[in-house]
Design an enzyme around this catalytic site. Structure first.
Site, PDB file in Angstrom:
ATOM      1  N   SER B 251       0.823  -1.200   0.000  1.00 45.29           N
ATOM      2  CA  SER B 251       0.000   0.000   0.000  1.00 45.29           C
ATOM      3  C   SER B 251       0.868   1.266   0.000  1.00 45.29           C
ATOM      4  CB  SER B 251      -0.939  -0.056   1.215  1.00 45.29           C
ATOM      5  OG  SER B 251      -1.828   0.998   1.203  1.00 45.29           O
ATOM      6  N   ASP B 545      -8.400  -3.643  -6.578  1.00 48.19           N
ATOM      7  CA  ASP B 545      -8.359  -4.480  -5.379  1.00 48.19           C
ATOM      8  C   ASP B 545      -9.196  -3.886  -4.261  1.00 48.19           C
ATOM      9  OD1 ASP B 545      -6.921  -2.392  -4.418  1.00 48.19           O
ATOM     10  OD2 ASP B 545      -5.123  -3.516  -3.946  1.00 48.19           O
ATOM     11  N   HIS B 598      -7.386  -5.481  -0.923  1.00 47.70           N
ATOM     12  CA  HIS B 598      -6.187  -4.693  -0.667  1.00 47.70           C
ATOM     13  C   HIS B 598      -5.365  -5.216   0.513  1.00 47.70           C
ATOM     14  CE1 HIS B 598      -3.710  -1.235  -1.187  1.00 47.70           C
ATOM     15  NE2 HIS B 598      -3.920  -0.803   0.028  1.00 47.70           N
TER      16      HIS B 598
END
Lengths: 672, 643
Positions: B251, B545, B598
């Site tokens: 991320s 995602d 994610h």
């Protein structure tokens, strides 16, 4: 209360039934019988249900208390405490913040044996689900749930002193490694909290946690722990504007850091290759807390008969487990088998032999009179300024030099009266014990009765003999140990053999680094009786058990004797005798000596023990001198914070001494 | 409970008979009274005590079950699961250990935003007793106990972006920083456990935890985090015999690590002074997981109106708290004020403007069919790899924010726009005494709020201006530029999940009660109906995602850095690894082993296997090169970026 009421109700029903049956017709009788029946019924359910009801009551009360507790403002306990004992002193961090002290030098903590956590990274089938859970430290839940599995995982390989195959137990890293040993039992937490008050945080504090079970050099071989410490100190010095680090080792961490200082300056393959200036460049001060520089007698009893009182903490958490034969599992033998695989315990065998610890007929502490109030002084009346009553033992010229004696009479007799038979050449004989009877293997089973007898017939062991004794009773263990540690005194420190790492943790066989600006503090508690010598006996049922035992029946007679339950005590911090903690800073390193060629300044700071005045509210006390509890001693914390904020030993006031450490040191005849 | 009632009910009858017969009046009365009292007592008792009894029962049963649970062998749940679903596949660590892989390259984890824990080192009075306790991560107990205190401590200074005075919140360090976000909600734990199987341990795994609230360079200024990472990587390379590290950012950690790579090679006062070949010497591969290289549209809505759906995790733990006005505390405003002080969020504003994200009338993803299976073709012919059909109307993804659904659908020539840039900000019409929450909107006034709405449609390029307009203080702080280091042997992987609708553009409206509240809201009534189910609840979705659209995660590795480009002067090898999302088959599997979401992707077995193989020494080619399910290459083609 309600329970009682309940019973009354049913009794009354019965009374009524009898009355009504007397007075009235058969109809009513039938009614009454019905009633009795129902009463019986109600009795039936009241048996199980009153139980339920009782549990319910307790639960409800418990929950409401819990709720109240949670709803309570956090400062409430403090109010109560202050109401009872008067206003508490500010914690040292707050006090010094008001004086204007701020974080300056980065701080490195080096935890001691036992106090740091270990976690599982790879284990056998039985340890399923414990991945990255603490096996040591924390709640110790697994010790109780699966004790044998736990033992198996905590043990090391008996040959190599490293992991057994298929098991990886590793030290926890970060400040959490040793801030609390068990929930609520602080080790470093109080010090950390106080340092945080003046501005320290994780970037300027580093916990040099290492696997305290394995030998010092092996932490580098297996985990590269020494390299890690070096790199972190360098990083902290660099990111704090070049301010050198203040190192605070505790207990065995003291020896570990001595080892580190030699390692870091040694050339690369064996050492860290930091160059001869590394310590001078990176370390401002080493503030040793309760350091067993010259070893602790406790370690001997631990290794010799697993009566490991050294593990003060373990004792306090699980006294029952260690002492009893729980479930017939032979706990003590298992514990012994486990601790014997821990090489690090051997770093604390008394060093320096008879020169330091005394021979058959003399010892440096001789004539020690701990309590002033007793007026039965003998030859030399030592002045013990502390005036506490914490120690009651009297000075019949106790022969502390004999660390192990077989029988009380031997401990007290004059050396010429003892007929000793040397054990060293004794044949060990065949294993007489029927080993199939128990599956626990200890090295004693290989020794046979003849060897055991030979040991007992030597009668009295001084510090010098102890090493031989341990070689005799635990050859495998000591073979590993002597590859990593050494217990002698160097004749010539420039002898190239002293470059080997096994000498690095022995202050009597190494030179301090060349760092004239560095300072070394020795800070320790005094005023608590500390084990110094033991009276042993052969245990009666020598077949499956450990053949030697501390003779707990050996008492000094009247209550003020140094001998209690087979143990001779001197002044110290409950684990480390003053001699071991203080000698190097009081004499061995004082000024320019051959052990301290660059003349590093040394200071002795003693902290007199005062038990917490009020057990419930103060917990483990703010003036304790005990080996671990001293980490919460306000005076000690204040000293550390001052040094971390930039003060020198002179600023603190130099030495602070309550015992006769200087006088005792004088008696030790060590060429400097 | 029933049994109990039976017991007490029969009692009254015995009392009544004597009364009826009544030979002796006084006695009778006395008895009656006593009986009545008794009855009363009995009833009292019934009422309270049956409660107690009930509680007791439950407690006992609970304890009993708890005891059973603790006595249960640890492998029991697995047996049950296997009995139901058939034997589970070996976890990747075990499987690869059998193949003979062992720990080789040291591994560095770089956690993303939100997932790293933060703890308190110094606080105000109200945070008494929380010293070194986690304020973020863990149980979040304090959010509920003292919400205002918590918000106060989690906020940063609005001017400097650093700590407010008297508060020090610092990242947790070590692997514990981000192994679990909340109890039972894993982030890195599964990956760590699998790496441990092939021999990794703490000495060759390092969690590069940083304070994810502050801007990247400030982590170095305040905590020297970048220096710390540099030193630890150097240490790990040195102690593992010179083997280079494999870095695994997740991320926002992806952006953080890009920043690190530039920082470490920059000269000393501003950078780390590692020299121009530091990365080449120390890094074997960077395996980005779900990296928002080009930003995420979610963040725009987060900053614009605090509808921070980006914080997928935060949403999952406390949906109620965020959406309602609990206790009249105006939660959303508080949250907005707090998150606006977090500089790091601005690192994820869509980058590259119209070139990347599309203009008013085009976008790279154009023609992407949402969740497909609609048979109404339009003019544009799409050759999807999957050979299926496209949908409907041409969604204008380029317009990241539109005011009103009609605006979102209309042709650009039909939209009348009035530029907001010159608009007078007007005085603050809002009666601020009403609402003690201060957000920058209150400084804006009605005039300018209208001006913002009149511009109608915002593309990625004009968004920046918009954010400068609505929150001038915040936007003064951030911006950054990246290009890759000179390290030809290094490899860069872009690994991300696909197959989940991901927010890409929004339909906004002015909120009705604009006095105390945030004046803009996502128009949740705007739904695409049948013909355009890309639009749901005011949000246009594309493939991704759930947080990062494919475009952002894949473009750099698919095109921007592919081969030798000006962004990648030394020709570092890049690989795209997509992981198709498959929801967990049963609830027993928890968050699934094939998830593409994610955060949940961190438990995806295929991804873990790839990582372990690389950590054990494999190269991208050994893994099989690219693995692509979406049209990322086609979309990248459409982006006209000079390389």
């Amino acid at each position: 209360m309600p329970l009682i009421r309940r019973k009354k109700a049913s009794e009354n029903d019965n009374d009524q039934a009898s009355i009504s049956s007397d007075d009235n017709s058969k109809k009513k009788k039938s009614v009454s019988t019905k009633k009795v029946k129902t009463g019986e019924k109600s009795n039936k359910w009241s048996c199980v249900d009153s139980c339920c009801w009782f549990v319910g009551c307790i639960c409800t009360v418990w929950w409401s208390l819990l709720f109240l507790y949670n709803a309570m403002p956090a400062s409430f306990p403090q109010y109560v405490t202050e109401a009872i004992t008067g206003p508490l002193p500010d914690p040292p961090g707050v006090k010094l913040l008001k004086e204007g002290l701020r974080a300056k030098h980065p701080v490195v903590f080096v935890p001691g044996i036992v106090t740091a956590g270990l976690e599982l990274w790879e284990g056998h089938q039985c340890a399923e689900g414990l991945f990255r859970k603490r096996l040591w430290g924390g709640t110790f839940g697994e010790v109780y749930k699966r004790p044998l599995c736990w033992m198996e995982h905590m043990s090391l390989d008996n040959e190599t002193g490293l992991d057994p195959p298929g098991i990886r137990v590793r030290p926890v890293s970060g400040l959490v490694a040793a801030d609390y040993f068990a929930p609520g039992y602080f080790v470093w937490a109080v010090l950390i909290a106080n340092l945080a008050r003046i501005g320290y945080e994780e970037k300027s504090m580093y916990m040099a946690s290492y696997d305290w079970r394995i030998s010092f050099q092996n932490t580098e071989v297996r985990d590269q722990t020494l390299s890690r410490i070096k790199s972190n100190i360098e990083l902290m010095v660099a990111t704090n504007g070049g301010n050198k680090a203040v190192i605070i080792p505790h207990s065995m961490g003291v020896l570990y850091f001595l080892h580190f200082m030699k390692w870091v300056e040694a050339p690369a393959p064996m050492g860290g290759g930091g160059g001869p200036e590394w310590c001078a460049k990176h370390i401002k001060a080493v503030m040793n807390i309760g350091g067993p520089f010259l070893g602790v007698p406790k370690a001997v009893s631990g290794l010799f008969s697993a009566e490991a009182k050294d593990i003060a903490v373990a004792r306090s958490i699980a006294p029952g487990v260690l002492d009893k034969d729980l479930f017939g599992l032979q706990t003590l033998q298992h514990a012994m088998k486990m601790t014997r695989t821990w090489d690090s315990t051997m770093s604390m065998i008394p060093k320096g032999g008879d020169t330091i610890w005394g021979g058959l007929d003399w010892s440096p502490e001789e004539g020690y009179v701990p309590s002033q109030r007793k007026q039965r002084n003998s030859d030399n009346s030592c002045s013990n300024q502390n005036g506490t009553e914490s120690m009651n033992c009297q000075s019949k010229a106790v022969k502390y030099g004999r660390i192990i004696s077989f029988g009380k009479d031997v401990a007290e007799a004059h050396s010429s009266e003892i007929s000793k038979i040397d054990f060293r050449g004794a044949v060990k004989g065949n294993n007489v014990a029927n080993t199939t009877c128990r599956d626990v293997w200890t090295e004693y089973h290989d020794m046979g009765i003849a060897g055991i007898k030979a040991v007992a017939e030597y009668k009295a062991y001084t510090a010098g003999d102890i090493v031989d004794l341990l070689h005799f009773v635990g050859p495998k263990m000591m073979a590993r140990g002597s590859a990593h540690f050494s217990y002698g005194i160097a004749e010539d420190l420039d002898d190239p053999k002293y470059r080997h790492y096994k000498y690095w943790s022995n202050p009597l066989e190494t030179k301090l680094p060349n760092a004239p600006d560095m300072e070394i503090f020795s800070m320790y508690g005094v005023g608590i009786p500390t084990e110094r010598a033991y009276v042993y006996r052969l245990s009666p049922s020598a077949e499956c058990y450990i053949p030697f035992q501390i003779d707990t029946s050996a008492n000094g007679g009247d209550e003020d004797s140094c001998l209690k339950d087979g143990v001779f005590s001197v002044d110290g911090d409950e684990t480390v005798p003053v001699l071991s903690a203080g000698f190097m800073c009081a004499k061995g390193w004082r000024g320019k000596t051959r052990f301290n060629p660059s003349g590093i300044q040394t200071y002795v700071r003693e902290y007199d023990h005062a038990p917490p005045s009020n057990l419930l509210l103060e917990g483990r006390g703010t003036q304790s001198g005990a080996h671990v509890d001293i980490m919460g001693n306000f005076a000690l914390i204040e000293d550390i914070i001052r040094v971390a904020a930039g003060a020198t030993g002179e600023n603190l006031g130099g030495d602070q001494v309550y015992t006769d450490i200087f006088k005792w040191s004088e008696k030790i005849n060590l060429p400097l």
